[in-house]
Design a protein around this motif. Structure first.
Motif, PDB file in Angstrom:
ATOM      1  N   SER A  62      37.929  36.585  35.394  1.00 57.07           N
ATOM      2  CA  SER A  62      36.982  37.567  34.852  1.00 57.07           C
ATOM      3  C   SER A  62      37.248  37.756  33.364  1.00 57.07           C
ATOM      4  CB  SER A  62      37.124  38.904  35.581  1.00 57.07           C
ATOM      5  OG  SER A  62      38.370  39.510  35.277  1.00 57.07           O
ATOM      6  N   THR A  63      36.206  38.104  32.643  1.00 56.03           N
ATOM      7  CA  THR A  63      36.383  38.443  31.237  1.00 56.03           C
ATOM      8  C   THR A  63      36.644  39.947  31.128  1.00 56.03           C
ATOM      9  OG1 THR A  63      34.031  38.915  30.868  1.00 56.03           O
ATOM     10  CG2 THR A  63      34.763  36.620  30.595  1.00 56.03           C
ATOM     11  N   GLU A  66      33.400  41.718  31.574  1.00 55.36           N
ATOM     12  CA  GLU A  66      32.943  41.777  32.975  1.00 55.36           C
ATOM     13  C   GLU A  66      33.697  42.849  33.750  1.00 55.36           C
ATOM     14  OE1 GLU A  66      32.417  38.820  36.864  1.00 55.36           O
ATOM     15  OE2 GLU A  66      33.611  38.172  35.145  1.00 55.36           O
ATOM     16  N   GLU A  69      32.817  46.406  32.450  1.00 57.68           N
ATOM     17  CA  GLU A  69      31.459  46.793  32.848  1.00 57.68           C
ATOM     18  C   GLU A  69      31.400  47.148  34.333  1.00 57.68           C
ATOM     19  OE1 GLU A  69      28.841  47.421  31.215  1.00 57.68           O
ATOM     20  OE2 GLU A  69      29.249  46.613  29.221  1.00 57.68           O
ATOM     21  N   MET A  70      32.111  46.408  35.168  1.00 61.10           N
ATOM     22  CA  MET A  70      32.108  46.724  36.600  1.00 61.10           C
ATOM     23  C   MET A  70      32.712  48.096  36.857  1.00 61.10           C
ATOM     24  SD  MET A  70      32.844  43.310  38.878  1.00 61.10           S
ATOM     25  CE  MET A  70      32.841  44.309  40.367  1.00 61.10           C
TER      26      MET A  70
END
Length: 215
Positions: A62-63, A66, A69-70
């Motif tokens: 994952s970045t 990402e 944001e999640m």
């Protein structure tokens, strides 16, 4: 609690007692609405990333954008679940979610705590909407001692990248503390669960009575 906030969050590293204190708070006053953790309010997204190697996704594939944001999407959905007139109880509020993302960024992107925190807060922008009273529970005000205490409570050794992540998380939490991020910080070292909970109640303006009447 004369003017209850929209949310009260309990924050801190693993094994500091957040869940225990949240349960006790919910029993203390019926104006509290337990809202749990962010993944409970965005289950499909978290189920997708957990379907394979969850740890690998979190710490490798994952970045930072990402993951952050999640966490923020889950936080927004959790906030939307609050019933009017009640105070939502959060298992890790917005400051703690940013700390989690920053600590992950430290170990994944090899950044300093300051660089990682700046990266994550830049992604988050100004998405802190509702009134949140954030309480940080710290096993110790010393990062290394704090990590040693919580890792010992796990009952089994942390492996892989997790020890480095936890050490980074403790460092990030202390970084936030130095910058006044949390409304209040409770030092739990050498204190009983009851003493710590009394402190939490006091910070919230709640009386430690069986009926949970606000002062």
């Amino acid at each position: 609690m004369p003017q209850p906030p929209d949310f009260v969050s309990l924050n801190g590293p693993d094994n500091v007692g957040k869940t225990t204190h949240l349960v006790r708070l919910a029993e203390q006053w019926d104006g509290f609405q337990p809202l749990g953790a962010v993944h409970e309010h965005d289950p499909d997204a978290w189920a997708r990333v957990a379907a394979g190697d969850y740890a690998r996704w979190w710490f490798e594939t994952s970045t930072t954008v990402e993951l952050t944001e999640m966490l923020l999407v889950g936080h927004a959905r959790r906030a939307a679940a609050r019933e009017a007139g009640r105070t939502g109880l959060l298992d890790r509020g917005l400051p703690m979610l940013l700390a989690v993302a920053a600590a992950t960024c430290v170990v994944k992107d090899a950044l300093t705590v300051g660089e990682a925190f700046k990266t994550v807060t830049g992604i988050a922008g100004s998405r802190a909407a509702a009134s949140e009273t954030s309480i940080l529970l710290l096993p110790s005000l010393d990062a290394e001692r704090s990590y040693a205490m919580t890792s010992a409570r796990e009952g089994r050794p942390w492996t892989g990248i997790y020890p480095a992540y936890q050490k980074s998380l403790h460092a990030v939490l202390l970084h936030q503390t130095e910058h006044g991020t949390y409304n209040t910080v409770v030092d739990c070292e050498d204190r009983s669960l009851d003493d710590v909970h009394s402190d939490v109640l006091d910070r919230l303006g709640l009386s430690p009575l069986t009926d949970g009447s606000p002062r």
